[in-house]
Scaffold this active site. Structure first.
Site: not given
Ligand code: TYM
Length: 324
Positions: A110, A189, A192
């Site tokens: 992040k 991968k 979500k």
């Protein structure tokens, strides 16, 4: 063996969650003392709408039970129903080196993207360590992406033990070779956050549409193809038995087929695989009182164990002296 694992209710569960983790929960519930929980405290950094979070926690409970978690074999609970874990988290946090947490991928990724990160995301691996250590877990069934966090957990536990004496058991990750990292509809991968998931309980028609849209190459139908590394074969492998897989691989090597045909076979295999769970889920949804009772019993059992370990840790570091 004592087994423990958790799953975040940040969306509906997908094939990656199932083949990487949930399938292991179900296998390991037999013959082991096992604890499985819905990580709603971890989800707070992602889901900020209370009704949405409540709904997702409920869906997660129905999904896990429908997929085969048996409350007579395993303890199923919601993370925030066990406040002992948050207390233990503080004890671990007090000795957790910043540098160790700065290297953890959720926070690091992040930050690398220039996105603002909050304290919850930074401290995420410490809460996860508390989740595991509070139950003296020996084995933690997970997908590959969680292995780093379990290593952090071991580091924190070893350093606590070094300082205060043997308080915590050191857990080991348990990762399945064939489904440590299930690919999504784009070959990355399944996750979500990459918007490439096929969910376990989405209506079969919707799942089929997603499967039909999986990109394939444009080689002519007649041409033989290598099944190794093919995205459709990689997904089919999850559902097929050895003979079915061998037949699919032979078809690729022979050539003369359309990818549409393979996608249809994959969709049908997935529908068959989850059909029973779909039925069970509908039945559970019609009996919410039964599910509430399961979660209530699970939380009570989990609190007993976590309370025992918390007291042990508190005493080791000089807290809770009024209780002795
Ligand atoms: P979460 O909610 O992201 O994922 C739940 C489980 O699914 C596995 N998984 C996958 N496995 C294979 N292929 C994939 N594409 C894939 N995507 C997800 C994950 O590895 C995980 O096992 N931090 C954890 C939740 C947690 C936890 C814990 C786990 C909180 N406390 C204590 C174990 C022990 C997480 O975010 O998983």
């Amino acid at each position: 063996m004592r087994v423990l694992s958790g799953i975040q209710p940040t969306g509906r569960f997908h094939w990656g969650n199932y083949f990487g983790a949930i399938r292991q929960y179900i296998d390991l519930q037999h013959g082991n003392e096992s604890y499985y929980f819905i990580a709603d405290l971890h989800a707070l950094t992602t889901i900020r709408q209370p009704d949405e979070l409540r709904g997702l926690v409920w869906d997660a409970a129905l999904d896990l039970l429908a997929l085969g978690l048996d409350p007579n074999q395993a303890t199923l609970y919601v993370q925030s129903d066990v406040p002992e874990v948050s207390e233990l988290c503080w004890l671990l946090m007090s000795g957790a080196p910043m540098g160790l947490l700065e290297r953890c991928h959720a926070y690091k990724d992040k930050k690398a993207k220039g996105l603002p990160a909050d304290m919850g995301l930074f401290a995420y691996p410490v809460l996860m360590a508390a989740d595991i250590l509070a139950y003296d877990a020996d084995a933690v069934p997970v997908g590959q992406d969680q292995v780093q966090h379990i290593e952090v957990c071991r580091d924190l536990a070893a350093s606590f033990n070094h300082h205060y004496g043997e308080v915590f058991a050191l857990p080991k990750p348990r990762v399945l070779d064939d489904s440590a990292c299930v690919p999504g509809t784009d070959g990355e991968k399944m996750s979500k956050s990459y918007n490439n998931t096929i969910d376990i309980f989405e209506p079969p028609k919707k799942a089929r549409k997603k499967i039909m849209r999986i990109p394939t190459d444009s080689r002519p139908m007649e041409e033989p193809k290598d099944p190794a590394g093919d995205p459709l074969v990689d997904l089919y492998r999850l559902f097929a038995d050895a003979d079915e897989l061998a037949a699919m691989e032979a078809l690729y090597r022979r050539g003369g087929f359309g990818y549409g045909e393979v996608k249809k076979t994959l969709a049908e295999a997935a529908e068959t695989h989850f059909a029973e769970a779909h039925h069970r889920r509908a039945d559970l949804a019609a009996h919410p009182e039964r599910v509430k009772e399961i979660l209530g019993d699970g939380a009570a059992r989990a609190r007993r164990k976590a309370g025992e370990v918390l007291r042990r840790a508190q005493q080791a570091c000089g807290l809770n002296s009024s209780a002795t």
